[in-house]
Design an enzyme around this catalytic site. Structure first.
Site, short mmCIF file in Angstrom:
data_model
loop_
_atom_site.label_atom_id
_atom_site.label_comp_id
_atom_site.label_asym_id
_atom_site.label_seq_id
_atom_site.Cartn_x
_atom_site.Cartn_y
_atom_site.Cartn_z
N GLU A 129 0.84 -1.20 0.00
CA GLU A 129 0.00 0.00 0.00
C GLU A 129 0.87 1.25 0.00
O GLU A 129 1.48 1.61 1.01
CB GLU A 129 -0.93 0.03 1.22
CG GLU A 129 -2.04 -0.98 1.17
CD GLU A 129 -3.06 -0.68 0.10
OE1 GLU A 129 -3.25 0.50 -0.25
OE2 GLU A 129 -3.67 -1.65 -0.40
N GLU A 132 -5.71 3.85 7.84
CA GLU A 132 -5.20 3.29 6.59
C GLU A 132 -5.17 1.76 6.64
O GLU A 132 -5.47 1.09 5.64
CB GLU A 132 -3.80 3.84 6.29
CG GLU A 132 -3.33 3.58 4.90
CD GLU A 132 -4.18 4.26 3.84
OE1 GLU A 132 -4.67 3.55 2.94
OE2 GLU A 132 -4.35 5.49 3.91
N GLU A 135 -10.60 -2.85 1.59
CA GLU A 135 -10.31 -3.02 0.16
C GLU A 135 -10.00 -4.48 -0.18
O GLU A 135 -10.47 -5.00 -1.19
CB GLU A 135 -9.15 -2.13 -0.26
CG GLU A 135 -9.52 -0.67 -0.32
CD GLU A 135 -8.35 0.22 -0.73
OE1 GLU A 135 -7.21 -0.28 -0.83
OE2 GLU A 135 -8.59 1.42 -0.95
#
Length: 122
Positions: A28, A69, A76
């Site tokens: 990420e 995050e 996701e």
């Protein structure tokens, strides 16, 4: 019958957590940017001529976007596990995760603004 349910111990749980942290860091870009923000923020916070309690507040607040995050990344991945096709609910889930990160950055800015105001002007 418990499928996909590993045996839990303190050491295994720690290993799973560190594997997750490593995976998010590797995959990420936004998390890596959050880490840069974290490090820069820590340097700034501990360089300021303010009381220890203010430095501590600034430092702890830097964890908020990192946590957001990680949650966003989990959302996701879960959505991508279910479908790669465009689906309105998948989009909403991913947008909600992005909103969490956005709000966490706003909260970080608010905490820093309020804390610095208190440290320098009160």
């Amino acid at each position: 019958m418990a499928l996909n349910k590993p045996q839990y111990t303190l050491f295994r749980n720690t290993k799973y957590a560190l594997n997750g942290l490593l995976e998010v860091t590797k995959n990420e870009k936004s998390f890596r940017l959050q880490i840069i923000l974290f490090v820069m923020g820590m340097i700034i916070a501990w360089s300021l001529p303010i009381a220890f309690v203010y430095k501590s507040i600034l430092s702890v607040s830097l964890f908020i976007p990192l946590l957001a995050e990680v949650i966003n990344s989990a959302v996701e991945r879960t959505v991508d596990l279910v479908t790669f096709d465009h689906h309105e609910l998948a989009k909403r889930a991913k947008d909600a995760g992005a909103a969490l990160v956005f709000l966490s950055l706003g909260m970080l800015a608010f905490i820093w603004g309020l804390t610095l105001y208190a440290a320098f002007f009160l």
